[in-house]
Design a protein around this motif. Sequence first.
Motif, PDB file in Angstrom:
ATOM      1  N   PHE A 303       1.017  -1.210   0.094  1.00  0.00           N
ATOM      2  CA  PHE A 303       0.090  -0.192   0.027  1.00  0.00           C
ATOM      3  C   PHE A 303       0.827   1.376  -0.017  1.00  0.00           C
ATOM      4  O   PHE A 303       0.900   2.175  -0.821  1.00  0.00           O
ATOM      5  CB  PHE A 303      -0.887   0.037   1.234  1.00  0.00           C
ATOM      6  N   ARG A 304       1.912   1.234   0.969  1.00  0.00           N
ATOM      7  CA  ARG A 304       2.529   2.507   1.266  1.00  0.00           C
ATOM      8  C   ARG A 304       4.018   2.414   0.557  1.00  0.00           C
ATOM      9  O   ARG A 304       4.720   3.410   0.321  1.00  0.00           O
ATOM     10  CB  ARG A 304       2.622   2.807   2.532  1.00  0.00           C
ATOM     11  N   GLY A 305       4.471   1.351   0.632  1.00  0.00           N
ATOM     12  CA  GLY A 305       5.935   1.106  -0.065  1.00  0.00           C
ATOM     13  C   GLY A 305       7.048   1.696   1.009  1.00  0.00           C
ATOM     14  O   GLY A 305       7.825   2.366   0.408  1.00  0.00           O
ATOM     15  N   LEU A 306       6.556   1.561   2.352  1.00  0.00           N
ATOM     16  CA  LEU A 306       7.638   2.150   3.355  1.00  0.00           C
ATOM     17  C   LEU A 306       8.935   1.514   3.408  1.00  0.00           C
ATOM     18  O   LEU A 306       9.055   0.191   3.164  1.00  0.00           O
ATOM     19  CB  LEU A 306       7.015   2.105   4.764  1.00  0.00           C
ATOM     20  N   CYS A 307       9.939   2.112   3.744  1.00  0.00           N
ATOM     21  CA  CYS A 307      11.372   1.533   3.773  1.00  0.00           C
ATOM     22  C   CYS A 307      11.375   0.483   4.786  1.00  0.00           C
ATOM     23  O   CYS A 307      10.626   0.501   5.883  1.00  0.00           O
ATOM     24  CB  CYS A 307      12.131   2.619   4.372  1.00  0.00           C
ATOM     25  N   LEU A 330      14.900   6.289  -6.325  1.00  0.00           N
ATOM     26  CA  LEU A 330      16.255   6.995  -6.759  1.00  0.00           C
ATOM     27  C   LEU A 330      15.764   7.931  -7.520  1.00  0.00           C
ATOM     28  O   LEU A 330      16.342   9.182  -7.540  1.00  0.00           O
ATOM     29  CB  LEU A 330      17.357   5.950  -7.370  1.00  0.00           C
ATOM     30  N   ASP A 331      14.926   7.965  -8.481  1.00  0.00           N
ATOM     31  CA  ASP A 331      14.838   8.958  -9.574  1.00  0.00           C
ATOM     32  C   ASP A 331      13.929  10.049  -8.800  1.00  0.00           C
ATOM     33  O   ASP A 331      14.067  11.282  -9.339  1.00  0.00           O
ATOM     34  CB  ASP A 331      13.867   8.393 -10.807  1.00  0.00           C
ATOM     35  N   ALA A 332      13.081   9.753  -7.713  1.00  0.00           N
ATOM     36  CA  ALA A 332      12.361  10.822  -7.226  1.00  0.00           C
ATOM     37  C   ALA A 332      13.110  11.346  -6.154  1.00  0.00           C
ATOM     38  O   ALA A 332      12.664  12.330  -5.402  1.00  0.00           O
ATOM     39  CB  ALA A 332      11.205   9.957  -6.631  1.00  0.00           C
ATOM     40  N   ASN A 333      14.345  10.983  -5.932  1.00  0.00           N
ATOM     41  CA  ASN A 333      15.293  11.564  -4.926  1.00  0.00           C
ATOM     42  C   ASN A 333      14.847  11.258  -3.516  1.00  0.00           C
ATOM     43  O   ASN A 333      14.945  12.236  -2.803  1.00  0.00           O
ATOM     44  CB  ASN A 333      15.538  12.991  -5.065  1.00  0.00           C
ATOM     45  N   ARG A 334      14.152  10.063  -3.437  1.00  0.00           N
ATOM     46  CA  ARG A 334      13.372   9.841  -1.982  1.00  0.00           C
ATOM     47  C   ARG A 334      13.849   8.282  -1.956  1.00  0.00           C
ATOM     48  O   ARG A 334      13.038   7.612  -1.512  1.00  0.00           O
ATOM     49  CB  ARG A 334      11.942   9.927  -2.062  1.00  0.00           C
ATOM     50  N   PRO A 335      14.927   8.043  -1.865  1.00  0.00           N
ATOM     51  CA  PRO A 335      15.420   6.615  -1.769  1.00  0.00           C
ATOM     52  C   PRO A 335      15.639   6.256  -0.215  1.00  0.00           C
ATOM     53  O   PRO A 335      15.413   6.918   0.515  1.00  0.00           O
ATOM     54  CB  PRO A 335      17.056   6.504  -2.187  1.00  0.00           C
ATOM     55  N   PRO A 337      17.265   3.582   2.551  1.00  0.00           N
ATOM     56  CA  PRO A 337      18.840   3.374   2.604  1.00  0.00           C
ATOM     57  C   PRO A 337      19.331   2.275   1.976  1.00  0.00           C
ATOM     58  O   PRO A 337      20.410   2.505   1.318  1.00  0.00           O
ATOM     59  CB  PRO A 337      18.981   3.146   4.076  1.00  0.00           C
ATOM     60  N   LEU A 338      18.406   1.130   1.727  1.00  0.00           N
ATOM     61  CA  LEU A 338      18.931  -0.236   1.208  1.00  0.00           C
ATOM     62  C   LEU A 338      19.007   0.069  -0.356  1.00  0.00           C
ATOM     63  O   LEU A 338      19.582  -0.742  -0.978  1.00  0.00           O
ATOM     64  CB  LEU A 338      18.051  -1.239   1.511  1.00  0.00           C
ATOM     65  N   ASP A 339      18.216   1.228  -0.981  1.00  0.00           N
ATOM     66  CA  ASP A 339      18.360   1.330  -2.439  1.00  0.00           C
ATOM     67  C   ASP A 339      19.586   1.545  -2.772  1.00  0.00           C
ATOM     68  O   ASP A 339      20.017   1.428  -4.037  1.00  0.00           O
ATOM     69  CB  ASP A 339      17.353   2.440  -2.710  1.00  0.00           C
ATOM     70  N   ALA A 340      20.417   2.170  -2.248  1.00  0.00           N
ATOM     71  CA  ALA A 340      22.085   2.409  -2.595  1.00  0.00           C
ATOM     72  C   ALA A 340      22.645   0.983  -2.808  1.00  0.00           C
ATOM     73  O   ALA A 340      23.560   0.901  -3.569  1.00  0.00           O
ATOM     74  CB  ALA A 340      22.783   2.890  -1.424  1.00  0.00           C
TER      75      ALA A 340
END
Length: 356
Positions: A303-307, A330-335, A337-340
């Motif tokens: 639903f929310r895709g929270l970290c 990443l594209d939205a500049n809202r990554p 932490p683990l997206d790195a």
Amino acid sequence: MASTNALNSSALIPFCLILIISTNAAAITAHQQQHFKQAPKFYNSPTCATTALEHTHTCSDDAVHVAMTLDITYLRGSMAAILSVLQHSSCPENVVFHFVTAASRTSSSALLNRTLSNSFPYLNFQIYPFNDLQVAGLISTSIRSALDCPLNYARNYLANLLPSCVRKIVYLDSDLVLVDDIAKLAATPLGDHNSNNTVLAAPEYCNANFSAYFTPSFWSNPSLSLTFAGRRPCYFNTGVMVIDLQRWRAGDYTRKIEEWMELQKRMRIYELGSLPPFLLVFAGNIGPVDHRWNQHGLGGDNFRGLCRDLHPGPVSLLHWSGKGKPWARLDANRPCPLDALWAPYDLLQTPFALEA
């Protein structure tokens, strides 16, 4: 009421097909504005077995066979997944990819083929068209529209789509990366070939609330709930599986999954897309795989895709299952932490990249 439901269901299919076609056209247009870098070539170590070349390579028992679905929407994730498999493989030249695409999207299939060939010119791969329009009539709506894409159900048909000479495959979703040698996962034992009990292997999660995957109507019906009698059913994520295709074919498991999907159309017994039919057929009867091979849920909830954080323990595979995808964040500049950890495998050529 039954006739009204049938009418609504039959009317929904043409609408869904129009939506799929229009969405696909927009996706192709967007993809044509994207360019992917060429990946480096990876070479076998001296200890690797020598596989047969050319067309016989597709059937080689010395190869690691990987199956994935491929579409425009998740192509960026697929490219990263492929790169991660090759980069961490000790025998990358022995990895054969089997890509399943939607047969209704011939224009995008040609584009996918070109993109793969340009970015991975040495990749051993085959592309198989999947009759997605036929399967669309079996799909019931779920809690998230992305889960209703017919291509999500292609994993049910791998035994029919791939050549009969392919005996065992590793199935991977497109929103993951490996950080370990896929040959270790492919070597997962599936039991004695004299007993056809173990068809697939995957990491199990027996502490999950298994009953939540099915509706009260399912559990209140003895003839349905007794499906799990004599089994210890545990949740497993279908995004990472090792499958014995020979046993699958012999047991006609595609038909068994379809029967549950047909029942779902008549009376709602689950909410979560393509996962519950797998649980109904296989839960409690699968081979064990260490949890390190599917650190799933990194995309957050549906639903929310929270970290989310990693599960405790070692990591061989990172899986962004759930609503949030690392490339979008990443594209939205809202990554998160683990997206790195996903970013180094991203082959997208950005317009700001400088030539070396």
